[in-house]
Design an enzyme around this catalytic site. Structure first.
Site, short mmCIF file in Angstrom:
data_model
loop_
_atom_site.label_atom_id
_atom_site.label_comp_id
_atom_site.label_asym_id
_atom_site.label_seq_id
_atom_site.Cartn_x
_atom_site.Cartn_y
_atom_site.Cartn_z
CE1 TYR A 144 -3.92 2.21 0.62
CE2 TYR A 144 -2.61 3.18 2.36
CZ TYR A 144 -3.72 3.22 1.56
OH TYR A 144 -4.62 4.25 1.66
NE ARG A 185 -10.61 1.91 6.20
CZ ARG A 185 -10.91 2.68 5.16
NH1 ARG A 185 -10.22 3.77 4.95
NH2 ARG A 185 -11.89 2.36 4.34
CG ASN A 189 -12.33 -3.38 13.42
OD1 ASN A 189 -13.05 -3.64 12.47
ND2 ASN A 189 -11.16 -3.95 13.60
N GLY A 206 -2.32 0.57 22.93
CA GLY A 206 -3.35 1.60 22.74
C GLY A 206 -2.82 3.01 22.85
NE ARG A 210 -2.72 5.15 12.54
CZ ARG A 210 -1.70 4.54 13.17
NH1 ARG A 210 -1.09 5.12 14.18
NH2 ARG A 210 -1.29 3.34 12.77
CG ASP A 272 -0.14 -0.20 13.93
OD1 ASP A 272 -1.04 -0.79 13.33
OD2 ASP A 272 -0.32 0.83 14.61
#
Ligand code: NAD
Ligand code: UDP
Ligand code: UDP
Length: 313
Positions: A144, A185, A189, A206, A210, A272
């Protein structure tokens, strides 16, 4: 009336853009292979004389006559783009070549839906457009990230070599109604899990962050970018600069849904990104744009959408 080709038009963002362009009185050709998009997203436009849909995969050539192209075709959720990673790279790279070849032939202005993923796991925070990014070229997100980076390269080379009028939007995490319940996403979710009383799955601890932009704000920015009269290639960051951790997002979703779901922790996927927030000074200056919808208001709209959708299914 402008003849507009919109690839990925049956997807989450694409279908909202179809709505907006049709409402503006434009003549819209929606092209999609329905990999992650759905007819349900655009069915309300069937029968509208301003709207047409064509089932087509952008990795194959397409000969149509249009004046503007929005190139959005590409799965955006890690779950879906990692399902067939070779096809993901082809969609970004061959898709860009075909759409640029088309734009060159018909002299159309062309906008690319690029992504904050071009910054990878960034060492510069917030991310300005001048930052070149930190992307793993061989990881599970690379199909991606590198596909989108190569598409940007192609856009700039068609601009420099053939004088194409290009526009590149680097879109940061965007959410809202019409995300698929199984999109994978984080916003969809958490909302689906909360509404169904299932465990809320936080990947990692956590604390990764973002910045979430509501879909209406995003669409407004894309339309302004395309409409800009003076030459402006971008890339320009489009997103909401308010940053949240995934734990904060989970707690907000739990509060707004009054859900009794438990938070559980799962392994963090490879590569991530730890943090992500757009510097939107360029968009503010060039597009006179900034997001208006707060996370809380946008989540309420999205929760209401999923409540309706899940009741129906
Ligand atoms: P989405 O998965 O809902 O939409 C993508 C659409 O493209 C789907 O309708 C899918 O069927 C279609 N598609 C995929 N491959 C295709 C192909 N080869 N030929 C034709 N159609 C194809 O995702 P979205 O969130 O609406 O994203 C739209 C675009 O915006 C994508 O290019 C994505 O990379 C970009 N983007 C989105 C976000 C976000 O947060 N939503 C962030 C950054 C960039
Ligand atoms: N292309 C297309 N539609 C068009 C014009 C071109 O799909 O209306 C495709 C064509 O198949 C080609 C690609 O776009 O593979 C790039 O076109 P370009 O003219 O830049 O390159 P060339 O045809 O010289 O390889
Ligand atoms: N994430 C999570 N739980 C989920 C889905 C995602 O904690 O059920 C995390 C994911 O690991 C990432 C963040 O939420 O850190 C955003 O993930 P998403 O897939 O929405 O977008 P991207 O990673 O492409 O920004």
């Amino acid at each position: 009336m402008t003849k507009i080709l919109l690839t990925g038009g049956a997807g989450f963002l694409g279908s909202h853009l179809c709505d907006r362009l049709v409402a503006d009185g434009q003549d819209v050709l929606c092209v999609d292979n329905f990999f992650t998009g759905s007819k349900a997203n655009i069915a309300h436009l069937y029968g509208n004389p301003l709207f047409e849909v064509l089932r087509h995969d952008v990795t194959f050539p397409l000969y149509v006559e249009v004046e503007q192209i929005y190139n959005l075709a590409c799965p955006a959720s890690p779950v879906h783009y990692q399902f067939d990673p070779v096809q993901t790279t082809k969609t970004s790279v061959h898709g860009a070549i075909n759409m640029l070849g088309l734009a060159k032939r018909v002299k159309a202005r062309i906008l690319q839906a690029s992504t904050s993923e071009v910054y990878g796991d960034p060492e510069v925070h917030p991310q300005p457009e001048g930052y070149w990014g930190r992307v793993n070229p061989i990881g599970i997100r690379s199909c991606y990230d590198e596909g989108k980076r190569c598409a940007e390269t192609l856009f700039f080379d068609y601009h420099r070599q053939h004088g194409l009028d290009i526009r590149i939007a680097r879109i940061f995490n965007t959410y809202g109604p019409r995300m698929q319940p199984n999109d994978g996403r984080v916003v969809s979710n958490f909302i689906v899990q909360a509404l169904q009383g299932a465990d809320i799955t936080i990947y990692g601890d956590g604390r990764q962050s973002r910045s979430f932009c509501y879909v209406d704000d995003l669409i407004e920015a894309l339309v302004r970018l395309m409409a800009l009269g003076q030459p402006f290639t971008g890339p320009v960051n489009i997103g909401n600069p308010t940053e949240f951790t995934m734990l904060e997002l989970a707690e907000t979703v739990l509060r707004l849904t009054a859900s009794r779901s438990r938070i559980v922790y799962r392994n963090l996927p490879q590569d991530d990104p730890r943090q992500r927030r757009p510097d939107i000074s360029l968009a503010r200056g060039q597009l006179q744009w900034e997001p208006r919808v707060s996370l809380e208001d946008g989540l309420k709209e999205t929760i209401a959408y999923f409540s309706r959708t899940l009741r129906l299914s």
